[in-house]
Design an enzyme around this catalytic site. Sequence first.
Site, PDB file in Angstrom:
ATOM      1  N   GLU A   1      20.404  -5.698 115.153  1.00  0.00           N
ATOM      2  CA  GLU A   1      20.354  -6.050 113.738  1.00  0.00           C
ATOM      3  C   GLU A   1      20.856  -7.483 113.536  1.00  0.00           C
ATOM      4  O   GLU A   1      21.883  -7.877 114.091  1.00  0.00           O
ATOM      5  CB  GLU A   1      21.219  -5.062 112.961  1.00  0.00           C
ATOM      6  CG  GLU A   1      21.207  -5.223 111.460  1.00  0.00           C
ATOM      7  CD  GLU A   1      22.028  -4.144 110.770  1.00  0.00           C
ATOM      8  OE1 GLU A   1      21.878  -3.971 109.545  1.00  0.00           O
ATOM      9  OE2 GLU A   1      22.827  -3.462 111.449  1.00  0.00           O
TER      10      GLU A   1
ATOM     11  N   LYS B   1      15.641  -3.543 105.147  1.00  0.00           N
ATOM     12  CA  LYS B   1      16.538  -2.387 105.248  1.00  0.00           C
ATOM     13  C   LYS B   1      16.587  -1.666 103.904  1.00  0.00           C
ATOM     14  O   LYS B   1      16.706  -2.291 102.846  1.00  0.00           O
ATOM     15  CB  LYS B   1      17.934  -2.849 105.664  1.00  0.00           C
ATOM     16  CG  LYS B   1      18.870  -1.745 106.118  1.00  0.00           C
ATOM     17  CD  LYS B   1      20.140  -2.337 106.716  1.00  0.00           C
ATOM     18  CE  LYS B   1      21.071  -1.269 107.256  1.00  0.00           C
ATOM     19  NZ  LYS B   1      22.288  -1.852 107.892  1.00  0.00           N
TER      20      LYS B   1
ATOM     21  N   CYS C   1      19.857   0.513 111.605  1.00  0.00           N
ATOM     22  CA  CYS C   1      21.271   0.879 111.685  1.00  0.00           C
ATOM     23  C   CYS C   1      21.631   2.064 110.790  1.00  0.00           C
ATOM     24  O   CYS C   1      21.418   3.209 111.152  1.00  0.00           O
ATOM     25  CB  CYS C   1      22.149  -0.335 111.362  1.00  0.00           C
ATOM     26  SG  CYS C   1      23.867  -0.130 111.914  1.00  0.00           S
TER      27      CYS C   1
ATOM     28  N   PRO D   1      54.802 -12.240 124.104  1.00  0.00           N
ATOM     29  CA  PRO D   1      56.204 -11.830 124.153  1.00  0.00           C
ATOM     30  C   PRO D   1      56.289 -10.411 124.715  1.00  0.00           C
ATOM     31  O   PRO D   1      55.879  -9.453 124.057  1.00  0.00           O
ATOM     32  CB  PRO D   1      56.649 -11.876 122.689  1.00  0.00           C
ATOM     33  CG  PRO D   1      55.659 -12.776 122.011  1.00  0.00           C
ATOM     34  CD  PRO D   1      54.365 -12.513 122.723  1.00  0.00           C
TER      35      PRO D   1
ATOM     36  N   SER E   1      58.391  -7.347 125.969  1.00  0.00           N
ATOM     37  CA  SER E   1      59.729  -6.781 125.817  1.00  0.00           C
ATOM     38  C   SER E   1      60.072  -5.736 126.860  1.00  0.00           C
ATOM     39  O   SER E   1      61.217  -5.338 126.974  1.00  0.00           O
ATOM     40  CB  SER E   1      59.849  -6.140 124.433  1.00  0.00           C
ATOM     41  OG  SER E   1      59.083  -4.943 124.370  1.00  0.00           O
ATOM     42  N   GLY E   2      59.065  -5.243 127.581  1.00  0.00           N
ATOM     43  CA  GLY E   2      59.299  -4.120 128.470  1.00  0.00           C
ATOM     44  C   GLY E   2      59.124  -2.782 127.780  1.00  0.00           C
ATOM     45  O   GLY E   2      59.292  -1.731 128.399  1.00  0.00           O
ATOM     46  N   GLY E   3      58.756  -2.812 126.477  1.00  0.00           N
ATOM     47  CA  GLY E   3      58.476  -1.591 125.751  1.00  0.00           C
ATOM     48  C   GLY E   3      57.009  -1.213 125.835  1.00  0.00           C
ATOM     49  O   GLY E   3      56.185  -1.942 126.394  1.00  0.00           O
TER      50      GLY E   3
ATOM     51  N   SER F   1      54.095  -3.852 123.808  1.00  0.00           N
ATOM     52  CA  SER F   1      53.796  -5.130 124.456  1.00  0.00           C
ATOM     53  C   SER F   1      53.308  -4.915 125.886  1.00  0.00           C
ATOM     54  O   SER F   1      52.468  -5.679 126.379  1.00  0.00           O
ATOM     55  CB  SER F   1      55.022  -6.040 124.439  1.00  0.00           C
ATOM     56  OG  SER F   1      56.106  -5.461 125.132  1.00  0.00           O
TER      57      SER F   1
END
Length: 733
Positions: free
Chosen positions: A44, A113, A174, A354, A356-358, A361
Site C-alpha cells: 500500500e 480504497k 489493506c 544507560p 543498570s543491570g536491571g 535496560s
Amino acid sequence: MRLLKVATCNLNQWAMDFSHNLNNIKESIVRAKEAGAKIRVGPELEITGYGCEDHFLENDTTSHAWECLKEILTSDLTEGILCSIGMPVNEGAVRYNCQVFCLNRRILMIRPKMCLADDGNYREPRWFSSWKRKPHLVDFKLPVEISEAISQTTVPFGHGYLQFLDTSVAAEICEELYTPNAPRVELALNGVEVFINASGSHHQLRKLNVRMDFIKNATCTCGGAYIYSNQRGCDGGRLYFDGCACVAINGDVVAQGSQFSLKDVEVVTAQVDLDAVVSYRGSFSSSREQASNAPEVPHVMIPYKLCQPFSFQDFPSIPIKIRYHSPEEEIGYGPSCWLWDYLRRSGASGFLLPLSGGADSSAVAAIVGCMCQHVIEAIFNGEEQVKADAIRIGQYRNGEFPKDSKEFAKRIFYTVFMGSENSSEETTMRARVLSDEIGSWHIDLKIDNVVSALISVFHSLTGKRPFYKVDGGSNTENLALQNIQARVRMVIAFMLASLMPWVQSKSGFYLVLGSSNVDEGLRGYLTKYDCSSADINPIGSISKQDLRSFLRWGAKALEYPSLADIEAAPPTAELEPIRTNYTQLDEVDMGMTYEELSVYGRLRKIFRCGPVSMFQYLCQRWYGRLAPSEVADKVKYFFKYYSMNRHKMTVLTPSYHAESYSPEDNRFDLRQFLYNTRWPFQFQKIDELVKESEAQKATSPRSSGPTDAEAAAAHGSGMGVAAAGSGNPKVGL
C-alpha cells in the site's frame, strides 16, 4: 488446467524518499519477471511510503508519485506483467489511496480504497477520502505529463475488476480484508478468481495469526487466489511493518515471505491453479445460488492472457505450514530490525544505552545484540546493502567489513553503568557481564560527585539539605533526591553520546536508547526527563511480563546467559540507600504488581473500561480472592496514579509500538493529560456499589460463584495483592 504464476513483495520503504522507494519497486518487478510471474503486487502506498502522514496533504507528494509512475511506465518494466502499484491519486477535488494496475506501458484501471483505517495507529481519513460510489467506474483524466508519455488520456477509476481473456483480477486494499462486508464477496460472486491486497500492516505482539486467519478465511469462504503484499521495516515512525507477504488459494496458504528481515526487497512467488478455484466454488450450492443473482460489478475488458496451460514442468504450489514466531522471538526480532532501519537512516554512528543491570535496560541491550547478530547473518547471506550500511556505520577501512557480532557491537554500541552510593555490587557486575557477552564498549562511572554538587548548590541557596526517607527525610525530600540522580544520568548519557565518538576519533554521534516499559508508562512510574528520556525506546510498548519471558529466552537463544540471572533478580530502581532492614523494590514503590498493571492496562485500553466498569469486571475476575472493597481500593489507586502521571506521556521517548494497550499519547492512545485525580463521580459510584455488595452479602446466602481455588486458577497465581507503597514514581535506571 489454467496455471498462473504470481509474485508478491515485502518492500522496506521510507516515507518521502521517492528515489529509494522507486528503486525497490523496480527491483521487485525485475525479480518477479525473472521468476516468470505474470502478476506483481506491491505494498500500500509503496511509491510514497505509508507513513507520510500530513505530507499527503501536500500536492508535491502526489505529483512526485506520478513522476515515479511515469518512470516505471516509460521503461520496459511492465512489459508482459500486470503490476499493481500503490500511490495517492487526486480525482477531482478528492484525494484517494489507490492501487494502479499497469500492463505493457499502459494504465488499465485505478482502484481507490473504499474502507479507510481510522483507529489505533491509523488516521487515513485525515488525508484520504473513501470511494463511496460503488460499484461504479468513471473516466479519470490522466495528468498531462503521463498522457503525453504513454499516449493515454483516460483510465477507468473506481470499484470494478479486470476481465482478461482467461481470468479476472480485482483488488482489496489493506483494511478491506478485515471488514464484515468485504469487497471480495460481491466480486467472487461475479466470478473474480484472483484478488490482490496491498497492505501497510504494522507489527504487534501476537497479531500475525489474526492476519493470517483472515487471509485464509477470505479464500475459504469465497474461493479464489489471494495475493497479499505488505511493507516491512521502519519507514520513519514508531511502527515496524512486518512484511509476511503471502499467497493463499481456497483456504490454504501456498507461499509465505519472512516476517522479520533486513532485506529491502523480498519477492515471494507461487503458481496457482485457477481451475481449482472454479471447482471449489462449484462444490457449494449456496455459493452457486447467490452467484446466480448477484448484483453486477463493472469490469474492464483486457484482451490479454495471463495464464499458461498445463505442462509437465510447471506444477501448482502446494499448501505449506504457516510460520509463526513466539512472542519472545517477536520481541527480539521486531525491535532489532526497527533499530537497524533507524540507525542506518538517521546518520548516527551507533547507540548508547544507560545499562543498570536491571531487566528493562538489559532487555534493550539484548535487542541491540540481536540486531548485531542479524547484521552479520545478512552479510554472510550476501545482502550487499546491509554490508554497505554496516561498513559505513562501523567506519571500516581498507576493504574490511564486520564478520563477528561482538566485534561489530564494540564499534557501534556503548553501554554505561552510572552507579551511585545506592547501587549494589550485584547490579554493577550484571551490567558488566552482559556488556561483555554482547560485545559493547562498556563504561563504569560514579555520579555521586555530580549529585553532591547539585545538593550543595541547593544548600547554599536555601540553607537546607534534603535527606532520604530511610534517614529521616520526608516523602518530598526522598523523591527529590531520587529525581536528581535520574536527571543527572540523562544529561550524562547525552553528553557521552555526543562526545565519545570524538574521544575515539570517530565521526558522527550516537543515539541514546531508552528503557522504560509499557507498564511503567501506564502507571507513570518514571521521572520526566530521566533515563526514560532518550532518542528512541525499543521496549516502550512491551509489558514487564513479556520482557521477563524474553530475557529467559534470550539467555539461550541469543547466547547471553547472564540474562537469566538478571530476570531472576527482583526489580529495583536502586535510588534509595540500601539498609539491612530496607531495600527499594519497584512493586512495593508502585503499590501494585506488574501483572496487575498488565490487567489494568488491557481493561483500560482494549476493553475501554473506565473506573466503574473496571471495578465491576475485576469483582467478577477476582471473585473469591478479593472482597469488593479490596478491589475498589486497587482500582481507585490505579486510576489515581494513572491520571496523576498521564502528563508524562506527552514527553515520552518515541517507542516501538508492540502492545495493544500502549499508553503512548502521540497517536495511539489519545486522551487528555490533565485530570481530576480524585475522580469524584466515578469513585463515589464505586463506593455505592461496594456498599450494595456488602448489603447483599449480609442478607443473602453466598451465590454459586467459583470457589477460591477456581478463582485463583482463572486469573493466575500472580494476581495477589501488592503491598501498598509510597507511590513514588520510578526515577532511575
